[in-house]
Every structure is written in structure tokens, then in C-alpha cells.
Design a protein around this motif. Structure first.
Motif, short mmCIF file in Angstrom:
data_model
loop_
_atom_site.label_atom_id
_atom_site.label_comp_id
_atom_site.label_asym_id
_atom_site.label_seq_id
_atom_site.Cartn_x
_atom_site.Cartn_y
_atom_site.Cartn_z
N ASP A 1 0.83 -1.21 0.00
CA ASP A 1 0.00 0.00 0.00
C ASP A 1 0.86 1.26 0.00
O ASP A 1 0.55 2.24 -0.68
CB ASP A 1 -0.92 0.03 1.23
CG ASP A 1 -1.89 -1.13 1.24
OD1 ASP A 1 -1.44 -2.27 1.45
OD2 ASP A 1 -3.09 -0.91 1.03
N ASP A 2 1.94 1.23 0.78
CA ASP A 2 2.86 2.37 0.82
C ASP A 2 3.47 2.61 -0.55
O ASP A 2 3.51 3.73 -1.05
CB ASP A 2 4.02 2.11 1.80
CG ASP A 2 3.56 1.98 3.24
OD1 ASP A 2 2.61 2.68 3.62
OD2 ASP A 2 4.15 1.17 3.97
N GLU A 3 3.97 1.54 -1.13
CA GLU A 3 4.66 1.67 -2.42
C GLU A 3 3.70 2.15 -3.50
O GLU A 3 4.07 2.96 -4.36
CB GLU A 3 5.30 0.34 -2.83
CG GLU A 3 6.50 -0.02 -2.00
CD GLU A 3 7.57 1.06 -2.05
OE1 GLU A 3 8.17 1.27 -3.10
OE2 GLU A 3 7.79 1.72 -1.00
N ALA B 1 -7.62 7.08 -2.44
CA ALA B 1 -8.01 6.93 -3.85
C ALA B 1 -7.72 5.51 -4.32
O ALA B 1 -8.56 4.87 -4.97
CB ALA B 1 -7.26 7.95 -4.71
N LEU B 2 -6.55 4.99 -3.98
CA LEU B 2 -6.19 3.63 -4.43
C LEU B 2 -7.02 2.57 -3.71
O LEU B 2 -7.35 1.54 -4.29
CB LEU B 2 -4.70 3.39 -4.21
CG LEU B 2 -3.77 4.20 -5.12
CD1 LEU B 2 -2.31 4.00 -4.71
CD2 LEU B 2 -3.95 3.81 -6.59
N ASN B 3 -7.39 2.84 -2.45
CA ASN B 3 -8.24 1.88 -1.74
C ASN B 3 -9.59 1.73 -2.43
O ASN B 3 -10.13 0.62 -2.52
CB ASN B 3 -8.45 2.32 -0.28
CG ASN B 3 -7.22 2.05 0.57
OD1 ASN B 3 -6.33 1.29 0.17
ND2 ASN B 3 -7.16 2.67 1.74
N GLY C 1 -6.55 -6.47 -6.49
CA GLY C 1 -5.34 -6.77 -7.27
C GLY C 1 -4.83 -5.56 -8.03
O GLY C 1 -3.75 -5.60 -8.61
N SER C 2 -5.62 -4.46 -8.03
CA SER C 2 -5.21 -3.27 -8.79
C SER C 2 -3.89 -2.70 -8.28
O SER C 2 -3.04 -2.30 -9.08
CB SER C 2 -6.27 -2.18 -8.70
OG SER C 2 -7.46 -2.60 -9.31
#
Lengths: 309, 309
Positions: A160-162, A236-238, A246-247
């Protein structure tokens, strides 16, 4: 739901892998993911001495434990940042974790060893607190690893960090940062090798790992980070991951496979221009490195002169 | 708030430019942004014959009008996709717009000319409706522009569209798509030049442009698009733009300045492998192009044989 490996009742589902796991199989899964990351990216040799930067959070404490279980000679490094109660509390978690296991923990205190804390550095360097903190960590982690003879510095950056850092770098097309964003940065003059063995594990998996193995960690986020951009990118990515599991992994590993090398030339160019900081000898493109400049401003010294007291 | 140009009362604020505009200055701003995009990217020559793909929405109708006002010889092309009431209604908006101005409008009807609509094509080709639609548009727009002797095909993709497509391509590191994502794709054997003159204007600016100039456009989104990934990417980017105005423009233009060329080799390689489709002569990497394959499946013909009726 049953464990996809042994058919016992599952305790956790990992949607990205479309799989459920029982406790034992989940812990094995975490170890395997770290092993796979280390091997795939040639992060560590079997007899490397590894220094793990530990903050007291789930990722770094979990990483330290997993590396030990995989048989690595891994010691801890805790940097006291002077962020009030948060730092006091995080230091306690780290010390109790290390003491209970009898593992070696190095400690560096920013205030007493460098004469300023993150808030003072942030104000003096006119940088956001997270930027002053990142600069201090990069500098001191590297220095501590080199001074203590470690072969590699491991940090607890998870998937998640990356993904969030990559998103920020891509949003602004920070080409030099994109060239530097890799789970292993090889050693170079003045730089210890840096590795991110948790790149195949999510935040949620690391929290579950700690809960299931009884690691007591600091749950609060750093109070200085509240509302920063990085957390906005995570949100946003969550949302995207929620719709298409898998995104995030596809984003990060697709970058490493098909994007990263296209940004390497900037890094090579930048690296060629480095020379030792006249104060601390760390590699820098100028005379005095950014950390030493921030420190000098924060303690009120003229830049370029370090008091020897 | 006052107009930043003439100090009259502002009717709209554009946070990305940190500016308010009165009606007149805003319309001038829109024209200038299109002019600047055309010049910066060498999209059009003064005497080019331009075909504008118009859907009845704010972007394409606004684009057609702006291009005309900038003095270009621009005609319209409407493709009837057979998406029920939505297509009926969008066609009416386009025809009324063109008729009221006495401008030339070409019309192609997917069902009557190719024997299938988007839903049938989607099912037959086992593609999402938006994918079947995109494939049909790319094919038919290009064919119509070439057959009618136009020098360029202009589409109404705005800054928000480009940012969302870029986000999707970056999330999956679709390197060939990244190499093709550019506001001008030069002409090549079998391909008309394609240009996106609205790349410097947002969705909101185009809606305001239409409202302020009295262009009556279809407000509903295509019913097939509801819930698709693209809209999810738009939402994510809107949140980021809301916190940091200008993020979308920095993302898209940063890519064009510092990212795009790094992905060109894939496009060149792919282009070298193209040859004419044995049915329609459009360039394709196989024997029969993807559009002709979809059409054949949708109408129940063996692939490779087109009925001459």
C-alpha cells in the motif's frame, strides 16, 4: 470460508489472491511472500547483516520478526523523532518488542544527537513535517547502517505504501523519483543497500500478521501525517482496489516490470554528480547535504560549520 | 469575485488557473486554450479540412463551434450507435445543432450500415459495451474521415477524459497504450491524423461554455457507461483535484512532457507489423481487423467473408 490450503476454517480472506487462510497457513503465506520478494529482487544474501528500521508500527516490527524467522541476522534501529507522546509511545513498543526477544536494538535520538526535532527541522527548512522527517530518516538510517557495518538496511514499506508513493510520483511525473522507486537500491559509494521486503504484502495483511502472532504495536498514525497528500493517494487507491482487487499489486509490479527502467537514466545522471558532504561526508550534489543544511538552520549555526561539542 | 481580466463581475471560477472570468472573457479563454493546444501540438494547419466526431454532448458540440470560430473548415460526423432512447435523443441534439447553423453533418448508422448495434457487438465479441463502442468509433470515424477526404479527425476528449484514460493506462502500465496516448496522432498509411483540441479544457469548463453560448446538448451520460472503470478513475482524480487544483493538468501535461516518449518504441514496433485487413483494408496486425471480426460474429457470418448485399 475455508483455508484454501488446508481446508481448516479460514481466519482471513485476501481478495487480491482470491483466497482464505487459516492462522498457520496465513503466517506461512506472509513468510513466503517476503521470501519471494527477497529472492525475486535479489535483496539479501544468506549471511548479510541486516539493519531493520523499526518505528513501533505493525510493518516494521512484523518485518523484523519475519526476517528473523527466515534465518537472517537482523537487528533493529529505532530513531526517536521527538514527536511528543507519539514518539514516546512508539519507542516503548519497540523496546518491549526487542527486549522480550533478546534482539539487538540500536537507538538514535534526533534531539539529543543532532540538536533538533522534526517540528524544528520542518520550520527551519521550510519543509512539510513529513518531508523533514523523510529526509532525516533517509540520512540517519543510512549513516547508522554504514557506521555499524551492516550490509543492508530494510524498511517496512508495504504494498500500500509503495502504491501510494508511486501514484504521487506518477501524478507529477517525478521522473528521477520514478527511477529511484525500486524495492532494492544497490549499495553505492556512501550508500548502504536498501531493501523493502514487504512489497508483496498489504497493510491489512501486516496488521493481521501482528495480531495473529501477538506482536503489540502502535496503532495510531503519526499525528503530523494527518491529512497529508500521501494519505489522500492511499484513499483513492483503496477505492480502486475495493472495486478491482489486485489493482494495487498490478500497479506496483507492472511499474517494476515495464516502467521503472525507462526512468533509470535520470538516476544515473544524478548519481554521477554526487560528492561527499563537507560536513558529514554523505553523498550530495552540493557542498553541504540537505540534512546538514536543515540541521544547521534548525540549531542556528551558519551552514557549513558543525560545532564539535 | 471579479473577472481577472476585465474586473467585471465573474460568472465562473477556474481554480486550476486561480482565476475568475466574466462571460466574454471566459469564452475568449476557451478559444485561447483550444488555439494554444492546436499550436503547441501542431494539430492542424490553417487550411485543413477537419471532421469533428460529434455525440450530442457538451464536449463535441462545443469543440465544433470553437473550431469554426477559430476559422477552421470543420464538418460534423455523427455515429448512431443504436443505444435505445439515448442514441435517438443524442442524434436529435446533433441534427438540431448543425441545422440551426447550416453546417455540414455526416451521419453513419451502425445498425443499418454494419448490421449490428453496440449491445449485439458487445455480446458477440465478448467485450464490455464500452470496449465494443470504442472499437466501433475508432474504426468508423477513421474510415469516414478517409473516405470523405478530411485531413484530420477531431474528437472532444477534454482534460478530465485524458487524465482518466491516462490513470487507467498507468494503473496497469499498458505501455503500448501509453505510447499512443497523445493529443495528436499523425497520419499513417490507412490512418487519418487524429487530434484532441480540448485537452487544455476541463469537463466543467466545456459545460459552462455550452451553457453560456446557448448550445443545447444531451446531459445524460450513456446508460451503458454507468459504473464502468473509467468513471471510477474520474471520481478518484476529482477527489485529488479538489484537494490540489491543477493536479489533473500536471498529470496529463507532465506525462506528455516527460513520460510519453519513453513508451514510443512499443508503438513503432506495433505499427511496423500492420497490414491491410482482408475485408475492409484498415491496418491490422492480423488478417482481419478487430472491428470486422466483431461485425462478422455479431451478424453471424464466418469471419473473413463479408456479404456484398
Amino acid at each position: 470460508m475455508k483455508c484454501g490450503r488446508c481446508k481448516a476454517p479460514a481466519v482471513i480472506e485476501v481478495r487480491r489472491h482470491n483466497a482464505g487462510y487459516c492462522r498457520e497457513c496465513f503466517l506461512r503465506h506472509c513468510g513466503e511472500q517476503v521470501k519471494r520478494a527477497i529472492e525475486h529482487f535479489d535483496m539479501l544474501e544468506r549471511n548479510d547483516r541486516v539493519l531493520v528500521a523499526v518505528s513501533g508500527g505493525k510493518d516494521s516490527l512484523g518485518l523484523w520478526q519475519i526476517l528473523r524467522e527466515l534465518g537472517y541476522e537482523a537487528d533493529g534501529l529505532y530513531l526517536g523523532l521527538g514527536i511528543g507522546d507519539y514518539s514516546d509511545s512508539s519507542g516503548t513498543y519497540v523496546r518491549e518488542f526487542a527486549n522480550a526477544r533478546g534482539w539487538t536494538l540500536h537507538e538514535v535520538d534526533l534531539s539529543s544527537e543532532y540538536g533538533f526535532d522534526i517540528e524544528e527541522g520542518s520550520r527551519a527548512a521550510k519543509r512539510a513535517p513529513c518531508s523533514a522527517c523523510g529526509l532525516s530518516k533517509r540520512h540517519i538510517f543510512n549513516e547508522a547502517a554504514i557506521n555499524n557495518g551492516y550490509n543492508a538496511l530494510a524498511t517496512g514499506h508495504n504494498l500500500d505504501d509503495e502504491a501510494a508513493v508511486l501514484f504521487g510520483n506518477v501524478l507529477r511525473w517525478e521522473t528521477e523519483f520514478l527511477g529511484r522507486q525500486h524495492p532494492v537500491l544497490p549499495a553505492a559509494p556512501g550508500f548502504v543497500r536498501k531493501v523493502k521486503p514487504l512489497i508483496r504484502l498489504s497493510e491489512r495483511e501486516m496488521a493481521a500478521y501482528c495480531v495473529l502472532t501477538g506482536i503489540d504495536y502502535i496503532v495510531e498514525e503519526c499525528p503530523m501525517a494527518a491529512g497529508n497528500r500521501h494519505l489522500g493517494y492511499k484513499t483513492a487507491l483503496n477505492d480502486i482496489e475495493e472495486r478491482s482487487p489486485g489493482s494495487k499489486a498490478a500497479f506496483v509490479f507492472g511499474f517494476l516490470e515495464r516502467g521503472h527502467d525507462r526512468f533509470m537514466s535520470e538516476v544515473d545522471d544524478a548519481r554521477e554528480e554526487l560528492r561527499p558532504c563537507t560536513i558529514c561526508a554523505a553523498p550530495t550534489p552540493g557542498d553541504v547535504c540537505a540534512f546538514c543544511r536543515m540541521r544547521a538552520r534548525a540549531v542556528g549555526e551558519p551552514i557549513g560549520v558543525r560545532s564539535t561539542s
